[in-house]
Design an enzyme around this catalytic site. Structure first.
Site, PDB file in Angstrom:
ATOM      1  N   HIS A 132       0.839  -1.293   0.067  1.00 33.66           N
ATOM      2  CA  HIS A 132      -0.013   0.023  -0.012  1.00 33.66           C
ATOM      3  C   HIS A 132       0.825   1.266   0.003  1.00 33.66           C
ATOM      4  O   HIS A 132       0.396   2.415   0.123  1.00 33.66           O
ATOM      5  CB  HIS A 132      -1.098  -0.167   1.380  1.00 33.66           C
ATOM      6  CG  HIS A 132      -1.900   0.725   1.263  1.00 33.66           C
ATOM      7  ND1 HIS A 132      -2.250   1.825   2.196  1.00 33.66           N
ATOM      8  CD2 HIS A 132      -3.080   1.270   0.322  1.00 33.66           C
ATOM      9  CE1 HIS A 132      -3.471   2.374   1.858  1.00 33.66           C
ATOM     10  NE2 HIS A 132      -3.940   2.077   0.539  1.00 33.66           N
ATOM     11  N   LYS A 175       3.395   4.604  -0.970  1.00 30.92           N
ATOM     12  CA  LYS A 175       3.470   5.363  -2.020  1.00 30.92           C
ATOM     13  C   LYS A 175       4.732   6.171  -1.782  1.00 30.92           C
ATOM     14  O   LYS A 175       4.812   7.186  -1.263  1.00 30.92           O
ATOM     15  CB  LYS A 175       2.244   6.205  -2.239  1.00 30.92           C
ATOM     16  CG  LYS A 175       0.911   5.877  -2.507  1.00 30.92           C
ATOM     17  CD  LYS A 175       0.236   5.601  -1.266  1.00 30.92           C
ATOM     18  CE  LYS A 175      -1.225   4.856  -1.373  1.00 30.92           C
ATOM     19  NZ  LYS A 175      -1.840   4.374  -0.228  1.00 30.92           N
ATOM     20  N   ASP A 228      17.258  10.502  -7.069  1.00 30.24           N
ATOM     21  CA  ASP A 228      18.864  10.727  -7.017  1.00 30.24           C
ATOM     22  C   ASP A 228      19.177  10.513  -5.293  1.00 30.24           C
ATOM     23  O   ASP A 228      20.209  10.961  -5.206  1.00 30.24           O
ATOM     24  CB  ASP A 228      19.225  11.777  -7.274  1.00 30.24           C
ATOM     25  CG  ASP A 228      19.203  12.043  -8.766  1.00 30.24           C
ATOM     26  OD1 ASP A 228      19.044  11.163  -9.566  1.00 30.24           O
ATOM     27  OD2 ASP A 228      19.190  13.280  -9.531  1.00 30.24           O
ATOM     28  N   HIS A 250      -8.953  11.608   1.916  1.00 26.68           N
ATOM     29  CA  HIS A 250      -8.255  10.197   1.791  1.00 26.68           C
ATOM     30  C   HIS A 250      -7.009  10.320   2.505  1.00 26.68           C
ATOM     31  O   HIS A 250      -6.222   9.448   2.690  1.00 26.68           O
ATOM     32  CB  HIS A 250      -7.976  10.120   0.246  1.00 26.68           C
ATOM     33  CG  HIS A 250      -7.552   8.637   0.038  1.00 26.68           C
ATOM     34  ND1 HIS A 250      -6.142   8.359  -0.299  1.00 26.68           N
ATOM     35  CD2 HIS A 250      -7.796   7.317   0.134  1.00 26.68           C
ATOM     36  CE1 HIS A 250      -6.014   7.059  -0.523  1.00 26.68           C
ATOM     37  NE2 HIS A 250      -6.964   6.433  -0.243  1.00 26.68           N
ATOM     38  N   LYS A 258      -4.190  10.292   5.473  1.00 25.50           N
ATOM     39  CA  LYS A 258      -4.035   9.454   6.897  1.00 25.50           C
ATOM     40  C   LYS A 258      -3.110  10.275   7.753  1.00 25.50           C
ATOM     41  O   LYS A 258      -1.512  10.168   7.538  1.00 25.50           O
ATOM     42  CB  LYS A 258      -3.245   8.274   6.369  1.00 25.50           C
ATOM     43  CG  LYS A 258      -4.199   7.126   5.552  1.00 25.50           C
ATOM     44  CD  LYS A 258      -3.869   7.489   4.024  1.00 25.50           C
ATOM     45  CE  LYS A 258      -4.535   6.397   3.272  1.00 25.50           C
ATOM     46  NZ  LYS A 258      -5.882   6.264   3.140  1.00 25.50           N
ATOM     47  N   ASP A 302      -0.653  16.826  20.501  1.00 26.38           N
ATOM     48  CA  ASP A 302      -0.261  17.878  21.384  1.00 26.38           C
ATOM     49  C   ASP A 302       0.962  18.691  20.934  1.00 26.38           C
ATOM     50  O   ASP A 302       1.981  19.281  21.534  1.00 26.38           O
ATOM     51  CB  ASP A 302       0.660  17.098  22.557  1.00 26.38           C
ATOM     52  CG  ASP A 302      -0.421  16.247  23.174  1.00 26.38           C
ATOM     53  OD1 ASP A 302      -1.809  16.643  23.112  1.00 26.38           O
ATOM     54  OD2 ASP A 302       0.052  15.273  23.934  1.00 26.38           O
TER      55      ASP A 302
END
Length: 468
Positions: free
Chosen positions: A209, A211, A216, A385, A387, A392
């Site tokens: 999952h 990405k 370089d 979408h 996450k 704090d």
């Protein structure tokens, strides 16, 4: 004569699975549930166990120790993130379980939504001199893919090595025609756990999952955004897709690259020595962060442990942006305990998800949240979408991992935990702005009076939560 033989064979297979459960099972309640399924649902119970029930932490799909040494933390004598002792314990937990230490010499840019993110990605790729590594759960044909193809053709002609890794299920719609074009221009490609009949039952439930883009070994990108045109134009059902991504420059990029080359080897069988890439340290800023990889082959439930620790360490506030919050017992109790202890706990998610069954399951936990005093915000301006977890003004988390069993137990994920007060405050401000556009749920008594048919559907979906 055939039927008794088949019955005997089925009983033998079932007993073998029972022995496996008793030897390798982790949670007694989960073990008991699988035992009941195997013996009360003929054939289907066995198939479901093969698909979803096996303990990958005991019987690993891949043995990384034989191929790569653990990623060792970079030595940073002056690395002293300005966080409390409770939060500092989290950095030690991450280092102990993943061998990914804190890196301090990083520049970090927060990228929101597709247009800004892809403009930054394209600009960085255009400047590549040596290599471009890309890894995506979803890589789809379309405008974005075509633009990447054009850039790749120019970069390969300039002797830049390009490797593209995509997930076999998430990118199932990626056309053979596009893949052939990549091959023709000299782009190396690999498919993670391809959709093959021989490995279907063993690998269907374990997806990559992540990405990641590394250029370089100097510039890295990671977060929630896939290569899909819905980030530019949205879709008819959910509208515009909103997401959060990070651009990283500095020491932490080396960790992203090592993660990529490990996954590349697992998918392609081709070993790329991570030590061949020079670490590009910069000193313009000193943003402290940790890259946290997790997957079903880890010795520990890394992502669950880190999320759990952050929730328990929260003193003032805990803000979560995530479309797929289907908490297990430990995460649910941690969230409720934090709220009941006086921590300002808020959850921001979309009014609906892209999968109806998942949407019902997500909502099945609303009543528990509200009873504990957790505020729920339902974002209506498209599909959220991201996450993200904020705690704090000390920790900001951005990446690929949802708060569900799939991300915490089954998928290969990558999350970035940033220890930077300025970034936390900026992201907190963005959080409040999104909440202002959302419908707030904070009345427990009102919510529990919802129609009984909704309760019934959500209760049924909740039973399937370990599989979602």
């Amino acid at each position: 004569m055939l039927i008794p033989i088949l019955i005997a064979l089925y009983i033998l297979i079932a007993l073998t699975m029972v022995v496996s459960l008793l030897l390798n099972g982790v949670r007694p309640s989960k073990t008991l549930a699988w035992l009941l399924a195997i013996f009360t649902i003929p054939v289907a119970g066995v198939l479901l166990y093969i698909l979803f029930g096996r303990n990958r932490r005991r019987s690993k799909m891949f043995s990384l120790k034989n191929q790569f040494a653990p990623i060792q933390p970079l030595e940073n004598a002056n690395c002293n993130p300005q966080i409390s002792d409770d939060k500092l314990k989290i950095t030690h937990l991450i280092n102990k379980t993943t061998h990914c230490g804190i890196t301090c010499h990083n520049d970090l840019e927060l990228l929101k939504d597709g247009k800004i993110t892809f403009e930054s990605i394209f600009e960085a790729i255009e400047g590549a001199k040596e290599h471009i590594h890309l890894q995506y759960y979803i890589f789809e044909d379309g405008e974005l893919a075509d633009r990447l193809l054009d850039i790749f053709e120019r970069k390969v002609a300039s002797n830049v090595t390009i490797r593209l890794l995509y997930d076999g299920i998430g990118s199932y719609s990626l056309s053979k025609k596009y893949l052939k074009k990549l091959k023709d221009i000299g782009v190396e490609t690999a498919q993670f756990l391809p959709f093959k009949f021989g490995r279907f039952l063993a690998s269907l439930n374990y997806r990559n999952h992540r990405k990641i883009i590394v250029i370089d070994n100097k510039i890295g990108f990671t977060g929630g955004i896939n290569i899909s045109d819905k980030y530019l134009r949205g879709d008819q059902t959910l509208g515009k897709w909103h997401d959060t991504h990070l651009k990283i420059e500095g020491e932490a990029v080396d960790f992203l690259n090592r993660l990529f080359v490990t996954d590349w080897f697992l998918a392609s069988g081709k070993k790329v020595e991570a030590s061949n890439f020079k670490t590009q340290a910069i000193h313009r800023h000193k943003t402290s962060l940790q890259i946290v990889p997790s997957g079903p082959d880890d010795d520990f439930d890394v992502m669950e442990q880190v999320y759990f620790s952050i929730i328990n360490s929260s003193q003032k506030y805990l803000y979560i942006v995530n479309p797929y919050i289907i908490p297990n017992h430990a995460i649910l109790q941690a969230l409720m305990t934090a709220a009941l202890s006086g921590v300002d706990v808020r959850i921001l998610m979309s009014t609906t998800t892209d999968i109806k069954l998942v949407d019902w399951c997500v909502r099945a936990y609303f009543e528990s949240y509200l009873k504990a005093g957790i505020k729920i915000y339902l974002y209506a301006d498209g599909f959220l979408h991201s996450k993200v977890m904020l705690c704090d003004d000390e920790i900001a988390s951005v990446g690929t991992a949802n708060l569900d069993n799939r991300s915490l137990q089954q998928n290969y994920e990558a999350q970035v935990f940033v220890y930077d007060r300025d970034l936390c405050k900026r992201m907190k401000s963005d959080f409040f702005k999104d909440c202002e556009k959302s419908l707030i749920l904070n009345d427990y008594n009102q919510y529990k009076e919802r129609p009984w048919i909704q309760k019934l559907i959500q209760g049924f979906a909740k039973l399937l939560s370990p599989l979602l």
